[in-house]
Enzyme design. Sequence first.
Site, PDB file in Angstrom:
ATOM      1  N   LYS A   1      -6.041   4.048   7.588  1.00  0.00           N
ATOM      2  CA  LYS A   1      -5.814   2.675   8.065  1.00  0.00           C
ATOM      3  C   LYS A   1      -4.377   2.223   7.803  1.00  0.00           C
ATOM      4  CE  LYS A   1      -7.770  -0.656   5.641  1.00  0.00           C
ATOM      5  NZ  LYS A   1      -6.997  -1.762   5.087  1.00  0.00           N
TER       6      LYS A   1
ATOM      7  N   ARG B   1     -12.515 -10.393   4.316  1.00  0.00           N
ATOM      8  CA  ARG B   1     -13.487  -9.454   3.747  1.00  0.00           C
ATOM      9  C   ARG B   1     -14.882 -10.055   3.748  1.00  0.00           C
ATOM     10  NH1 ARG B   1      -9.297  -6.623   0.756  1.00  0.00           N
ATOM     11  NH2 ARG B   1     -10.029  -4.852  -0.454  1.00  0.00           N
TER      12      ARG B   1
ATOM     13  N   ARG C   1      -8.159  16.539  -1.688  1.00  0.00           N
ATOM     14  CA  ARG C   1      -6.765  16.065  -1.646  1.00  0.00           C
ATOM     15  C   ARG C   1      -6.103  16.266  -3.018  1.00  0.00           C
ATOM     16  NH1 ARG C   1      -6.792  11.276   1.663  1.00  0.00           N
ATOM     17  NH2 ARG C   1      -8.064  10.356   0.044  1.00  0.00           N
TER      18      ARG C   1
ATOM     19  N   ARG D   1      -6.049  12.590  -7.836  1.00  0.00           N
ATOM     20  CA  ARG D   1      -6.060  11.176  -8.224  1.00  0.00           C
ATOM     21  C   ARG D   1      -7.448  10.709  -8.654  1.00  0.00           C
ATOM     22  NH1 ARG D   1      -3.525   7.794  -3.452  1.00  0.00           N
ATOM     23  NH2 ARG D   1      -5.435   6.696  -3.965  1.00  0.00           N
TER      24      ARG D   1
ATOM     25  N   ARG E   1     -16.280   3.233  -3.725  1.00  0.00           N
ATOM     26  CA  ARG E   1     -15.384   2.447  -2.864  1.00  0.00           C
ATOM     27  C   ARG E   1     -15.956   2.345  -1.449  1.00  0.00           C
ATOM     28  NH1 ARG E   1     -10.044   5.327  -3.016  1.00  0.00           N
ATOM     29  NH2 ARG E   1      -9.124   3.503  -2.055  1.00  0.00           N
TER      30      ARG E   1
HETATM   31  P1  AMP Z   1      -6.838  -3.989  -1.426  1.00  0.00           P
HETATM   32  O1  AMP Z   1      -5.466  -3.453  -1.711  1.00  0.00           O
HETATM   33  O2  AMP Z   1      -6.943  -4.602  -0.049  1.00  0.00           O
HETATM   34  O3  AMP Z   1      -7.927  -2.978  -1.691  1.00  0.00           O
HETATM   35  O4  AMP Z   1      -7.097  -5.198  -2.458  1.00  0.00           O
HETATM   36  C1  AMP Z   1      -7.046  -5.000  -3.848  1.00  0.00           C
HETATM   37  C2  AMP Z   1      -7.951  -6.022  -4.547  1.00  0.00           C
HETATM   38  O5  AMP Z   1      -7.494  -7.357  -4.263  1.00  0.00           O
HETATM   39  C3  AMP Z   1      -9.378  -6.007  -4.099  1.00  0.00           C
HETATM   40  O6  AMP Z   1     -10.136  -5.039  -4.795  1.00  0.00           O
HETATM   41  C4  AMP Z   1      -9.840  -7.422  -4.407  1.00  0.00           C
HETATM   42  O7  AMP Z   1     -10.074  -7.584  -5.803  1.00  0.00           O
HETATM   43  C5  AMP Z   1      -8.605  -8.233  -4.073  1.00  0.00           C
HETATM   44  N1  AMP Z   1      -8.624  -8.677  -2.648  1.00  0.00           N
HETATM   45  C6  AMP Z   1      -7.752  -8.302  -1.665  1.00  0.00           C
HETATM   46  N2  AMP Z   1      -8.041  -8.900  -0.499  1.00  0.00           N
HETATM   47  C7  AMP Z   1      -9.130  -9.672  -0.739  1.00  0.00           C
HETATM   48  C8  AMP Z   1      -9.941 -10.522   0.092  1.00  0.00           C
HETATM   49  N3  AMP Z   1      -9.681 -10.694   1.395  1.00  0.00           N
HETATM   50  N4  AMP Z   1     -10.977 -11.157  -0.495  1.00  0.00           N
HETATM   51  C9  AMP Z   1     -11.246 -11.023  -1.805  1.00  0.00           C
HETATM   52  N5  AMP Z   1     -10.556 -10.208  -2.635  1.00  0.00           N
HETATM   53  C10 AMP Z   1      -9.500  -9.541  -2.111  1.00  0.00           C
END
Ligand code: AMP
Length: 215
Positions: A13, A87, A126, A152, A163
């Site tokens: 992505k 989300r 990986r 990793r 995840r």
């Molecule tokens: P990401 O890099 O998009 O996986 O975001 C890292 C972390 O930030 C996530 O695991 C959430 O704790 C928080 N986070 C990011 N975007 C959101 C969202 N739209 N709603 C709620 N939490 C978010």
Amino acid sequence: MRIVFVGPPGSGKGTQAKVLCERFSIPQVSTGDMLRAAKAEGRLPAEIVQAMASGGLVPDLVVIKLIDQRTAQADAKAGFLLDGFPRTVPQAEALGTMLGANALRLDAVIALDVPEELLIERAIHRRTDKRTGQIYHLQYKPPPPDADLEHRHDDHEDVVRKRLATYLAMTADLLPYYEKAGLLTRVNGVGEVSEVTDRCLAALNLVVNRGGSHG
Ligand code: AMP
């Protein structure tokens, strides 16, 4: 072009989002990146740092405010690609309200589809060379014998499955919400990077051609 881009961890992505943003000259807006930047600058309350550290979600109001401020900036006037937001359905509703207040709306929601077993297979094979940062696949892109390999932590099968479960829980409500709104396009994410890009572009061209793009 105002796009929401959704895809499971390890689906490519991030790579596709970058290409699309360059193609349309729009910024990639990632709530995860914004939260990490705020944390690095010590601007994030402890309970939010804790929510992120535990893999939980940050409260809707916090991320909605971030998006409201970010999309109001000059470079986002002509469009943006949202990565990691919304989300939840309340976040999607808030986004619709925000855009509607400026007589705008989303053009498309693209969901990259990659079968779960393929994502797991990729992750568990990986390896990264610690010295060069180069990424290898033990079968399809084998590392040289002198590589200093690392697997990793978040590429271990149990973590990947967790995840993915989080992703599936998130999209279970979100994707039907956007499907009902007539905005969702599912794109096959299996194949070469350029093939997947072409599919994304084809999906977005369809949107533009049927007059779905505004301003
Ligand atoms: P990401 O890099 O998009 O996986 O975001 C890292 C972390 O930030 C996530 O695991 C959430 O704790 C928080 N986070 C990011 N975007 C959101 C969202 N739209 N709603 C709620 N939490 C978010």
